[in-house]
Scaffold this motif. Structure first.
Motif, PDB file in Angstrom:
ATOM      1  N   CYS A   1      -6.174   5.877  27.028  1.00 28.52           N
ATOM      2  CA  CYS A   1      -7.061   4.903  26.397  1.00 28.52           C
ATOM      3  C   CYS A   1      -6.359   4.315  25.172  1.00 28.52           C
ATOM      4  CB  CYS A   1      -8.350   5.580  25.936  1.00 28.52           C
ATOM      5  SG  CYS A   1      -9.182   6.501  27.234  1.00 28.52           S
ATOM      6  N   ASP A   2      -6.774   3.091  24.784  1.00 25.57           N
ATOM      7  CA  ASP A   2      -6.256   2.520  23.537  1.00 25.57           C
ATOM      8  C   ASP A   2      -6.879   3.226  22.343  1.00 25.57           C
ATOM      9  OD1 ASP A   2      -4.771   0.550  24.972  1.00 25.57           O
ATOM     10  OD2 ASP A   2      -6.658  -0.517  25.311  1.00 25.57           O
ATOM     11  N   VAL A   3      -8.154   3.558  22.488  1.00 25.40           N
ATOM     12  CA  VAL A   3      -8.870   4.268  21.429  1.00 25.40           C
ATOM     13  C   VAL A   3      -9.623   5.443  22.052  1.00 25.40           C
ATOM     14  CG1 VAL A   3     -10.622   4.094  19.620  1.00 25.40           C
ATOM     15  CG2 VAL A   3      -9.204   2.088  20.188  1.00 25.40           C
ATOM     16  N   VAL A   4      -9.479   6.616  21.470  1.00 27.89           N
ATOM     17  CA  VAL A   4     -10.278   7.762  21.910  1.00 27.89           C
ATOM     18  C   VAL A   4     -11.236   8.108  20.783  1.00 27.89           C
ATOM     19  CG1 VAL A   4     -10.243  10.183  22.619  1.00 27.89           C
ATOM     20  CG2 VAL A   4      -8.422   8.638  23.384  1.00 27.89           C
ATOM     21  N   THR A   5     -12.522   8.164  21.076  1.00 31.59           N
ATOM     22  CA  THR A   5     -13.499   8.497  20.039  1.00 31.59           C
ATOM     23  C   THR A   5     -14.072   9.890  20.269  1.00 31.59           C
ATOM     24  OG1 THR A   5     -15.407   7.639  21.245  1.00 31.59           O
ATOM     25  CG2 THR A   5     -14.172   6.055  19.905  1.00 31.59           C
ATOM     26  N   GLU A   6     -14.641  10.438  19.205  1.00 27.85           N
ATOM     27  CA  GLU A   6     -15.219  11.783  19.291  1.00 27.85           C
ATOM     28  C   GLU A   6     -16.539  11.788  20.053  1.00 27.85           C
ATOM     29  OE1 GLU A   6     -14.734  14.947  17.048  1.00 27.85           O
ATOM     30  OE2 GLU A   6     -12.627  14.334  17.254  1.00 27.85           O
ATOM     31  N   THR A   7     -17.292  10.698  19.873  1.00 26.54           N
ATOM     32  CA  THR A   7     -18.632  10.663  20.476  1.00 26.54           C
ATOM     33  C   THR A   7     -18.812   9.418  21.336  1.00 26.54           C
ATOM     34  OG1 THR A   7     -19.643   9.374  18.718  1.00 26.54           O
ATOM     35  CG2 THR A   7     -19.560  11.764  18.391  1.00 26.54           C
ATOM     36  N   ALA A   8     -19.792   9.521  22.224  1.00 27.15           N
ATOM     37  CA  ALA A   8     -20.132   8.392  23.087  1.00 27.15           C
ATOM     38  C   ALA A   8     -20.719   7.254  22.255  1.00 27.15           C
ATOM     39  CB  ALA A   8     -21.105   8.835  24.170  1.00 27.15           C
ATOM     40  N   ALA A   9     -21.488   7.603  21.222  1.00 28.47           N
ATOM     41  CA  ALA A   9     -22.107   6.591  20.375  1.00 28.47           C
ATOM     42  C   ALA A   9     -21.048   5.680  19.739  1.00 28.47           C
ATOM     43  CB  ALA A   9     -22.954   7.266  19.290  1.00 28.47           C
ATOM     44  N   GLU A  10     -19.957   6.289  19.264  1.00 27.08           N
ATOM     45  CA  GLU A  10     -18.860   5.486  18.704  1.00 27.08           C
ATOM     46  C   GLU A  10     -18.169   4.655  19.778  1.00 27.08           C
ATOM     47  OE1 GLU A  10     -16.126   7.857  15.926  1.00 27.08           O
ATOM     48  OE2 GLU A  10     -17.338   9.401  16.923  1.00 27.08           O
ATOM     49  N   ALA A  11     -17.995   5.263  20.941  1.00 25.18           N
ATOM     50  CA  ALA A  11     -17.200   4.614  22.000  1.00 25.18           C
ATOM     51  C   ALA A  11     -17.800   3.288  22.434  1.00 25.18           C
ATOM     52  CB  ALA A  11     -17.044   5.556  23.195  1.00 25.18           C
ATOM     53  N   VAL A  12     -19.125   3.218  22.513  1.00 25.71           N
ATOM     54  CA  VAL A  12     -19.753   2.040  23.112  1.00 25.71           C
ATOM     55  C   VAL A  12     -19.859   0.858  22.145  1.00 25.71           C
ATOM     56  CG1 VAL A  12     -21.097   3.510  24.653  1.00 25.71           C
ATOM     57  CG2 VAL A  12     -22.154   2.674  22.541  1.00 25.71           C
ATOM     58  N   LYS A  13     -19.553   1.076  20.879  1.00 23.80           N
ATOM     59  CA  LYS A  13     -19.680   0.022  19.875  1.00 23.80           C
ATOM     60  C   LYS A  13     -18.848  -1.203  20.279  1.00 23.80           C
ATOM     61  CE  LYS A  13     -20.427   2.153  16.060  1.00 23.80           C
ATOM     62  NZ  LYS A  13     -20.077   3.004  14.916  1.00 23.80           N
ATOM     63  N   ASP A  14     -19.515  -2.354  20.353  1.00 19.10           N
ATOM     64  CA  ASP A  14     -18.845  -3.620  20.700  1.00 19.10           C
ATOM     65  C   ASP A  14     -18.283  -3.681  22.119  1.00 19.10           C
ATOM     66  OD1 ASP A  14     -19.323  -4.829  18.199  1.00 19.10           O
ATOM     67  OD2 ASP A  14     -17.626  -3.712  17.338  1.00 19.10           O
ATOM     68  N   ALA A  15     -18.589  -2.697  22.950  1.00 18.54           N
ATOM     69  CA  ALA A  15     -18.073  -2.734  24.325  1.00 18.54           C
ATOM     70  C   ALA A  15     -18.861  -3.744  25.160  1.00 18.54           C
ATOM     71  CB  ALA A  15     -18.170  -1.354  24.966  1.00 18.54           C
ATOM     72  N   ASP A  16     -18.151  -4.503  26.002  1.00 22.48           N
ATOM     73  CA  ASP A  16     -18.789  -5.460  26.918  1.00 22.48           C
ATOM     74  C   ASP A  16     -19.228  -4.768  28.203  1.00 22.48           C
ATOM     75  OD1 ASP A  16     -18.133  -7.935  25.349  1.00 22.48           O
ATOM     76  OD2 ASP A  16     -16.132  -7.061  25.635  1.00 22.48           O
ATOM     77  N   LEU A  17     -18.488  -3.721  28.533  1.00 21.41           N
ATOM     78  CA  LEU A  17     -18.856  -2.899  29.697  1.00 21.41           C
ATOM     79  C   LEU A  17     -18.778  -1.437  29.293  1.00 21.41           C
ATOM     80  CD1 LEU A  17     -19.429  -2.466  32.781  1.00 21.41           C
ATOM     81  CD2 LEU A  17     -16.940  -2.409  33.091  1.00 21.41           C
ATOM     82  N   VAL A  18     -19.834  -0.704  29.603  1.00 25.91           N
ATOM     83  CA  VAL A  18     -19.841   0.742  29.380  1.00 25.91           C
ATOM     84  C   VAL A  18     -19.985   1.396  30.744  1.00 25.91           C
ATOM     85  CG1 VAL A  18     -21.099   2.681  28.363  1.00 25.91           C
ATOM     86  CG2 VAL A  18     -20.918   0.496  27.108  1.00 25.91           C
ATOM     87  N   VAL A  19     -19.049   2.298  31.089  1.00 25.91           N
ATOM     88  CA  VAL A  19     -19.125   2.962  32.389  1.00 25.91           C
ATOM     89  C   VAL A  19     -19.375   4.443  32.178  1.00 25.91           C
ATOM     90  CG1 VAL A  19     -18.054   3.207  34.641  1.00 25.91           C
ATOM     91  CG2 VAL A  19     -17.340   1.322  33.159  1.00 25.91           C
ATOM     92  N   LEU A  20     -20.496   4.913  32.696  1.00 21.96           N
ATOM     93  CA  LEU A  20     -20.838   6.329  32.578  1.00 21.96           C
ATOM     94  C   LEU A  20     -20.146   7.097  33.711  1.00 21.96           C
ATOM     95  CD1 LEU A  20     -24.693   5.946  31.915  1.00 21.96           C
ATOM     96  CD2 LEU A  20     -22.786   5.808  30.274  1.00 21.96           C
ATOM     97  N   CYS A  21     -19.168   7.913  33.354  1.00 23.53           N
ATOM     98  CA  CYS A  21     -18.371   8.641  34.340  1.00 23.53           C
ATOM     99  C   CYS A  21     -18.550  10.135  34.161  1.00 23.53           C
ATOM    100  CB  CYS A  21     -16.898   8.256  34.203  1.00 23.53           C
ATOM    101  SG  CYS A  21     -16.596   6.487  34.387  1.00 23.53           S
ATOM    102  N   VAL A  22     -19.767  10.549  33.821  1.00 25.73           N
ATOM    103  CA  VAL A  22     -20.066  11.968  33.628  1.00 25.73           C
ATOM    104  C   VAL A  22     -20.830  12.477  34.847  1.00 25.73           C
ATOM    105  CG1 VAL A  22     -20.112  11.729  31.116  1.00 25.73           C
ATOM    106  CG2 VAL A  22     -22.231  11.426  32.426  1.00 25.73           C
ATOM    107  N   PRO A  23     -20.941  13.804  35.028  1.00 25.82           N
ATOM    108  CA  PRO A  23     -21.729  14.312  36.160  1.00 25.82           C
ATOM    109  C   PRO A  23     -23.153  13.761  36.113  1.00 25.82           C
ATOM    110  CG  PRO A  23     -20.450  16.086  35.179  1.00 25.82           C
ATOM    111  CD  PRO A  23     -20.285  14.893  34.280  1.00 25.82           C
ATOM    112  N   VAL A  24     -23.750  13.617  37.262  1.00 23.21           N
ATOM    113  CA  VAL A  24     -25.073  13.012  37.388  1.00 23.21           C
ATOM    114  C   VAL A  24     -26.092  13.682  36.447  1.00 23.21           C
ATOM    115  CG1 VAL A  24     -27.000  12.753  38.990  1.00 23.21           C
ATOM    116  CG2 VAL A  24     -24.694  12.091  39.698  1.00 23.21           C
TER     117      VAL A  24
END
Lengths: 310, 310
Positions: free
Chosen positions: A52-75
């Motif tokens: 990744c270009d940026v790795v964040t500690e939390t999901a909340a940080e990761a999604v900031k300003d994202a145009d697409l968020v892909v949830l790739c965690v277990p169901v």
């Protein structure tokens, strides 16, 4: 191929996410790639490898300003992630996922997403028995189907954009209703996995055949079951727990059918067996014609291709 | 490699016989190759392709002066072939077979063989989903096990010679008792086949999912079942009818185990599922370490090998 999303956030960095990152990067589909994972080790690997270009500690940080968020965690983890990211999503962004069941994911995720965010579930029908941030590769989705499963009112432009993203990674994109998706997948994927798990478990339990014998002599049949049964345990646990009704139905049918064959064997009904085995052979031919497998003998596992003559 | 038998007769010219012919010829293990098959079409192909040096109309003619006779017909046809060839066998010759069950073959064949003929059953653990005289290839037995299953008093020299023949074709040769063979093969091959047949049959029956959907979306799991379920129907009918007791036993265990997992799913017992799926994953690792499969993702089906970085 031109850029589809300026900033994509991947929540969870396993086989599918890392393959999407490689495939999307190769095709220039995504600008900045942000990723996060629950495990510190996975995050460290993603940073170290430049996944990744940026790795964040939390999901909340990761999604900031994202145009697409892909949830790739277990169901089973989708709901909690949605709850965490909901307040931090950029208005107008698209949230998607790659889960193997869709109705349960929709129910878990949708309530947590604010108005003005496009939620478009998806499911790439591709995978291997490997997992983790280093298991991905850019070709995983090529010539495989990705099902996009819109639910309720979906913005046509947001949908077209997600379709372009998946097509750019090499997938055949099709649309499907959530309920029908869950049934089709139960037949083509979930039930075979459960059955393979069971068969491998039975073999392991059978004390009169040693484990080393099972392993040594696995070439004819059993080997293929073990590949299926080596898939990620957490992912599959969640699939079965979240597609319970369809699982119950097909297992019931399966046990019934197995008993029919068992009865035929006990009674020595060779005609029934022969007719049954002939019919299943025809289904195989259909799959090869549909381009979803190779006709090379034994999957082309390092044998000669076709017959050497004379 | 030096010649092991001057004249070898193959009764039945399907995948295994044609592969033995190619492998044996490549290694110079056999002098003259005589073959026969019940079907006139198969005999015509064998003559046209030069698969055999001599193609005969009947098994009785084929075995004349042969040093090794290999029965490569379905298990259910072994007894009748043995009865036919018995009076025509050369004294001191070896009769072997390639059947997937051994106790039933011994009972069917042995009574018809005269004194002074060495009967040494064998079973190469190799195959593909293809069949017929053009499906064979020289590499089929390489790095695969061939089990030799001597019964009663077996002449050590005749046994050593047959071992040399199989080793010359690239097989790992091991000896095993008939009863244990039938149990091991039930676990590693016969039960997986029956279960794959059943799964493919259930999918075909389920009217709410169309056949074309099953075929299109088969990539994840189901595809591997269809390969197994595409094997020769006659061969498999005979295997199940001739290893009835072991089939019944393992199917009983399998159904029991399947019901246990079904119950865990119904009750939402995620811990049991996760523990179960983790255990089966370890078995897979054992098979890869034993060299009986590749660890390439998805059997290396035309995907990239391993991860592409960055």
């Amino acid at each position: 191929m031109s850029r589809v999303y300026d900033r994509v956030a991947y929540i969870g960095l396993g086989l599918i996410a890392s393959s999407m990152i490689h495939a999307g990067r190769r095709a220039g589909l995504q600008g900045e790639i942000v990723g996060t994972a629950r495990s510190a080790e996975t995050r460290a690997i993603a940073a170290e490898d430049g996944l990744c270009d940026v790795v964040t500690e939390t999901a909340a940080e990761a999604v900031k300003d994202a145009d697409l968020v892909v949830l790739c965690v277990p169901v089973g983890a989708m709901g909690a992630v949605a709850e965490e990211i909901g307040p931090h999503l950029k208005p107008g962004c698209t949230v998607s996922d790659v889960g193997s069941v869709k109705r349960a994911v929709i129910e878990a995720v949708k309530p947590h997403l604010p108005e003005g965010v496009h939620f478009i579930p998806a499911h790439p029908l591709a995978g291997t028995e490997h997992s983790g941030p280093r298991s991905g590769f850019a070709e995983l989705f090529e010539n495989r189907y990705t099902l996009i499963v819109p639910e309720g009112d979906t913005d046509p432009q947001a949908l077209a954009r997600l379709e372009r993203f998946w097509a750019g990674m090499g997938a055949h994109v099709e649309l499907m209703e959530p309920e029908h998706h869950d049934l089709v997948l139960m037949v083509t994927s979930h039930a075979p996995h459960l059955i393979a798990y069971t068969m491998v478990g039975v073999a392991d339990d059978l004390r009169r055949v040693t484990d080393s014998e099972v392993i040594k002599y696995s070439a004819a049949g059993f080997r293929d079951f073990t590949r299926i049964a080596a898939s990620d345990p957490t992912m599959w646990r969640d699939v079965f727990l979240n597609n319970r009704e369809a699982t119950m139905e097909i297992l019931g049918r399966f046990i019934e059918e197995l008993m029919r064959l068992q009865r035929a064997i006990r009674k020595g009904d060779g005609d029934l067996l022969h007719e049954y085995f002939t019919r299943t052979r025809a289904i195989r031919r259909g799959i090869i014609q549909a381009g979803q497998d190779t006709s090379a003998p034994d999957f082309g596992r390092g044998h000669g291709q076709g017959q050497s003559k004379g």
